[in-house]
Design a protein around this motif. Structure first.
Motif, PDB file in Angstrom:
ATOM      1  N   SER A   1      -2.451  -3.032 -20.729  1.00 25.50           N
ATOM      2  CA  SER A   1      -3.759  -3.619 -20.425  1.00 25.50           C
ATOM      3  C   SER A   1      -3.550  -4.970 -19.747  1.00 25.50           C
ATOM      4  N   VAL A   2      -4.591  -5.412 -19.025  1.00 33.83           N
ATOM      5  CA  VAL A   2      -4.520  -6.673 -18.286  1.00 33.83           C
ATOM      6  C   VAL A   2      -5.781  -7.478 -18.572  1.00 33.83           C
ATOM      7  N   VAL A   3      -5.606  -8.746 -18.911  1.00 29.69           N
ATOM      8  CA  VAL A   3      -6.731  -9.663 -19.098  1.00 29.69           C
ATOM      9  C   VAL A   3      -6.495 -10.851 -18.171  1.00 29.69           C
ATOM     10  N   GLY A   4      -7.399 -11.026 -17.202  1.00 30.20           N
ATOM     11  CA  GLY A   4      -7.185 -11.980 -16.130  1.00 30.20           C
ATOM     12  C   GLY A   4      -7.609 -13.405 -16.444  1.00 30.20           C
ATOM     13  N   PRO A   5      -7.439 -14.299 -15.471  1.00 29.04           N
ATOM     14  CA  PRO A   5      -7.729 -15.726 -15.662  1.00 29.04           C
ATOM     15  C   PRO A   5      -9.178 -15.982 -16.061  1.00 29.04           C
TER      16      PRO A   5
ATOM     17  N   ALA B   1      -6.390  -0.559 -19.461  1.00 26.91           N
ATOM     18  CA  ALA B   1      -7.664  -1.130 -19.012  1.00 26.91           C
ATOM     19  C   ALA B   1      -7.433  -2.505 -18.388  1.00 26.91           C
ATOM     20  N   ILE B   2      -8.282  -2.853 -17.420  1.00 30.02           N
ATOM     21  CA  ILE B   2      -8.150  -4.121 -16.698  1.00 30.02           C
ATOM     22  C   ILE B   2      -9.436  -4.922 -16.835  1.00 30.02           C
ATOM     23  N   VAL B   3      -9.296  -6.146 -17.315  1.00 28.58           N
ATOM     24  CA  VAL B   3     -10.410  -7.090 -17.412  1.00 28.58           C
ATOM     25  C   VAL B   3     -10.089  -8.226 -16.451  1.00 28.58           C
ATOM     26  N   GLU B   4     -10.776  -8.255 -15.328  1.00 23.33           N
ATOM     27  CA  GLU B   4     -10.428  -9.222 -14.292  1.00 23.33           C
ATOM     28  C   GLU B   4     -10.948 -10.631 -14.615  1.00 23.33           C
TER      29      GLU B   4
ATOM     30  N   VAL C   1     -10.215   1.735 -18.029  1.00 22.67           N
ATOM     31  CA  VAL C   1     -11.416   1.046 -17.535  1.00 22.67           C
ATOM     32  C   VAL C   1     -11.005  -0.096 -16.608  1.00 22.67           C
ATOM     33  N   VAL C   2     -11.803  -0.324 -15.569  1.00 20.80           N
ATOM     34  CA  VAL C   2     -11.588  -1.462 -14.676  1.00 20.80           C
ATOM     35  C   VAL C   2     -12.877  -2.269 -14.595  1.00 20.80           C
ATOM     36  N   LEU C   3     -12.806  -3.523 -15.029  1.00 22.80           N
ATOM     37  CA  LEU C   3     -13.909  -4.460 -14.853  1.00 22.80           C
ATOM     38  C   LEU C   3     -13.507  -5.445 -13.769  1.00 22.80           C
TER      39      LEU C   3
END
Length: 223
Positions: free
Chosen positions: A126-130, A144-147, A162-164
């Motif tokens: 998973s990825v949680v962005g800046p 899942a990606i949380v931009e 999921v991609v946000l």
């Protein structure tokens, strides 16, 4: 919560379903927690094992665990639509005096400027962005990606894949199904359900169920 580096924190896992397998796998890949037991209301899970962690009974066992000095828990419940059970177990364990532990898989990527609330779970890849902000008990599932600049409300589940996009706001108690895509700047209201594979290009009101490409309202959650 900070813990001594030379001591693994013992924790109990709530629920023995599929998500508990992923959670325990993530914990065992880290160096902070040690799952010692699983509690589940279903009798068929008692006496079974998930990756070596024993199912010891129902919630009544929490009292015995506290007497043993186990005061931390990890939420082992996911959701396929409603996040109500996941939320209820989380709040119930807290009210019983247990502390919620976050789970961050070693392969997840989390920006140093992101904030993850108490009990947040970031699963494999998973990825949680800046500047993203995740409230308590949020589940960001596998891949899942949380931009950047997203805001995710308490007890929300972002399912696998999921991609946000940037600047998305998601209310609390929302379920976003596997593979759904939400374009930049969209707002999703509390308790909404986004169906698997949906592409959300317009705001979603509270308690709405949307599906399709582009996503359209199907019904209300209560319907």
């Amino acid at each position: 919560m900070n813990h001594p580096l030379n001591r693994l924190v013992e924790c109990v896992v709530l629920g023995a379903g599929g998500h508990s397998l992923s959670v325990i796998d993530a914990i065992l890949g880290g160096d902070r927690l040690r799952p010692v037991a699983i509690v589940d209301q279903r009798e068929e899970t008692w006496g079974t094992f998930v990756l070596g962690v024993p199912g010891i009974g129902n919630d009544e066992q929490l009292v015995r665990l506290r007497q043993r000095g186990v005061t931390s828990f990890v939420n082992g419940i996911g959701s396929s639509r409603s996040t109500a059970l996941r939320k209820r177990l989380f709040l119930g364990a807290q009210s019983s005096g247990f502390s919620s532990e976050s789970v961050i898989h070693p392969s997840s990527i989390v920006s140093t400027s992101a904030h993850c609330g108490v009990g947040a779970q970031l699963m494999a890849r998973s990825v949680v962005g800046p500047n993203a902000r995740l409230a308590e008990n949020v589940l960001v599932n596998t891949g899942a990606i949380v931009e950047h600049d997203c805001r995710i409300g308490a007890h929300t589940h972002l399912a696998s894949g999921v991609v946000l996009a940037g600047g998305v706001t998601v209310g609390q108690d929302v379920h976003v199904g596997a593979g759904a895509i939400v374009i930049q700047g969209i707002c999703i209201g509390e308790r909404a359900v986004i169906a698997a594979g949906a592409v959300v290009v317009h705001d979603v009101a509270a308690d709405e169920v949307v599906m399709g490409v582009p996503a359209k309202k199907s019904r209300s959650v209560a319907a």
